[in-house]
Write a protein that holds these residues in place. Sequence first.
Motif, short mmCIF file in Angstrom:
data_model
loop_
_atom_site.label_atom_id
_atom_site.label_comp_id
_atom_site.label_asym_id
_atom_site.label_seq_id
_atom_site.Cartn_x
_atom_site.Cartn_y
_atom_site.Cartn_z
N LEU A 177 13.75 53.36 39.65
CA LEU A 177 13.43 54.65 39.06
C LEU A 177 11.92 54.80 38.94
N PRO A 178 11.42 56.02 38.86
CA PRO A 178 9.99 56.19 38.58
C PRO A 178 9.64 55.51 37.25
N PRO A 179 8.48 54.88 37.15
CA PRO A 179 8.11 54.16 35.93
C PRO A 179 8.31 54.95 34.64
N PRO A 180 7.96 56.22 34.60
CA PRO A 180 8.15 56.93 33.32
C PRO A 180 9.59 57.00 32.88
N LEU A 181 10.53 56.85 33.85
CA LEU A 181 11.94 56.95 33.47
C LEU A 181 12.56 55.60 33.17
N GLN A 182 11.85 54.53 33.47
CA GLN A 182 12.47 53.22 33.32
C GLN A 182 12.75 52.88 31.86
N LEU A 183 11.82 53.24 30.98
CA LEU A 183 12.04 52.95 29.56
C LEU A 183 13.16 53.81 28.98
N PRO A 184 13.14 55.16 29.24
CA PRO A 184 14.28 55.96 28.75
C PRO A 184 15.60 55.50 29.36
#
Lengths: 117, 706
Positions: free
Chosen positions: A88-95
């Motif tokens: 996933l794109p990095p910004p979505l990995q945490l969510p």
Amino acid sequence: MLAALERGIPLTIEWRLELKGGEPLMRRLKLQRSPLLARYLLSEEGGGGRSFAHLNALLAAVERQDFVLPAQDAQPLTVRVRLVRARLPPPLQLPALLDPDWRLAARFPLLPGRAVP
Amino acid sequence: MSGWRGLMAILALVGLFVALLWLALTTTEGWTSGEGWFAPVMSVAGAAVLLLAVLIVWRLVGLWRAARRGLPGARLERRLLVLLLLLVLPPLALSYAFALRAIHGSIDRWFDVSVESALADGIALGRALLQDQLARAEAEFEQAAAQLAMTSPSQAAGVLAGFADRGAASQWLLYQPPAAVLALEASDPSLLSPLFPDEGQSLLLAAGGRLAVAEPLAGTLALRIARRLGGSGTPVLQLVRLLPEELARPLAGVEQASLGYQRLLFMRGSLKLTFSLVLSLVLLFALLSALLAALALTRRMTAPIGRLAAATERVAEGQFAVSLPVEGEDELAFLARSFNRMAEELGALTARLAASERAAAARRDELDAVLESLETGVLGIDGEERLSLANAAAARLLGLPSAELVGRSLSRLAEARAELEPLVRILLARAREGSVRWQEEVQLPRGQERQILMVRGARLRGEREGIVVVFDDRTVLERAQRDAAWTEVARRLAHEIKNPLMPIQLAAERLEHKLSPHLHGAERELLQRATRTIVSQVEAMRSMVEGFAEYARAQPLRRQPVLLAALVEEVLALYEHDHTLVVERELSGPIPPVPADPVRLRQVLHNLIKNAIEAQENLPQKAITVRLSRSEREGRGFVRLDVADRGPGLPPGFDHTWFEPYRSSKPRGVGLGLAISQRIAEEHGGQLEAAPREGGGAVFSLFLPL
């Protein structure tokens, strides 16, 4: 997760079949939507791809996977299907790690192996 | 060990910093480059920050413990650290708030309705273009299908080859489902393999009999058109045509732009969260780095000061063998160098001072020894009228231990010992008037006696105020002088009076002898009475002269051990014939023999007993008590012999002068008995004292040293 797919976020689904005493079988499927073609694309790592006009057809194709098992007697088989968050794109990995909407719920139970003619 | 730890900490910090920067950059630039690494990098960064925090907490705990234990430099290090943090934290927090706000604002500015609309229009335009291309291809496909319908199957390949040569890269495929190729013509080498429809397309073809779609193929876009040439079971004709490059590339670009915008729009919140997280990590890193740097800086700054404080403490404890390391040429190095020089000089000075103190102590010891050996009393009185010095002779002469004298104020001394009041009065007066040198004779009452002190004083000069007083006991000297005077008087009296007595007596007796026969009656009786009076008075005078002669005669003592009890019994036996006298004896105690002249002691005993009897002369029944006992005086052992009577007691104003010659309360006495007894007692090193007896009468006590 499906909203992300609709917004053009590619999703990678990993199938992993573990047989007792054997090497695991793994397959990674990439799901993508093309706004230009208004179609959903399904491709396999190292293989070809297909396109679907409807999301249900795409999901049905993801759910329907054929694996060639080693020729042996019936053995316990474990199937793991997961969303590969690292793709996933990095910004979505945490969510994706924290949000329950990003958890992949297996809607199908483990099916016994089906003999392919 | 600490060097390795420091190096590891620095490496961890650098690694953390680089990772965070990279993470921030990849997150800012997009998501493709960071794919797959985001989570591990975040984990490593978080772990590194945690490690850094643990390291700092460990250092802080150590610092606080050191400060609580009062280790040198720890408190200063803590204060500096707090100060540095107070300086760093506010701008850091301010920067963080502004950066967060700027990031969120920047992300929000990425999105614009007009951009979104333009991109949607671009996609719509692309779709229209594809539909147009698809319609054109379908028209060509129908022409080919019509020609094939009119030709035999063996000529199908030729027909298709004619269409394949017409235009863009395309593959014409005639096959019998599912996959039996009847004819294939391709205008591009990449299309030589048959491109059968996939499973879904086949189902669609089977259901609807026709297929016309645009799809991705070989990294570009392609048009796929297919249909059965006749009814069920007839072959399928398919055209796969790649879009020309000049169309495919702009369409792909429009699609990628639209996809990118849609993705960003979808990830808006996540982007803010991720940027905030990265920024927080960077801030935390900066904060912890600042803290670690502050710790290192304060440690570096305060370590020399701490060493200096510890060294100062050692110097304060008297350990001068300290040397601080001198590093560099800055002010701290100058301070360390100066301190080392100061400690060295202090050490040398202290050694000299110790030597001086030892010499002074030796001199003081010598002076103390001299003072203690003096028979002269020495007193020191400070500016606050307190006794600061009293030697052994002073304590002995004043009758107080030195410990009770030193530190006591003069006024308190007079209150405690009333007999010292005359001396204290003079000392106070002289001290207050500031006499430089003075000399006075002071008489102190000592029971029935008086102590004569010759007191000389001098004012102290210099920083210490006060006076020094020396005094001698002149009592014995004065008594000796008086005794000598009386002895001389007695000797002269005996010499001058004794000689004419005999002629007077002879002359009187001759007068009586010559004149008595010539007188008669009353005249004769008058002569005889006058002659007897002269003779008796001459006898009395002779007796007196004999007494004075005895007093004046110095006889050497013949000492020998004398058992006083036996001597007393021996003397008392001479008075047993007197039936009017009752003698009580208390002589049974264990009295050791005393070194004395028994003849002289016997004389003393007779004098005392006779005095006691004569004191009760008017009483019908006389009684005396003789008692022997042991006593201690000024640390010396004495035998005490008491002779008590029940007479009228001591005369008023009785004092030591009554032991001098010619003092008597008796009408016929010449006052030599007590004087002779006192002299004999003193010749033996003893003393004769008198005191009233309880119940009436007097007690005369003879003290003889053992």
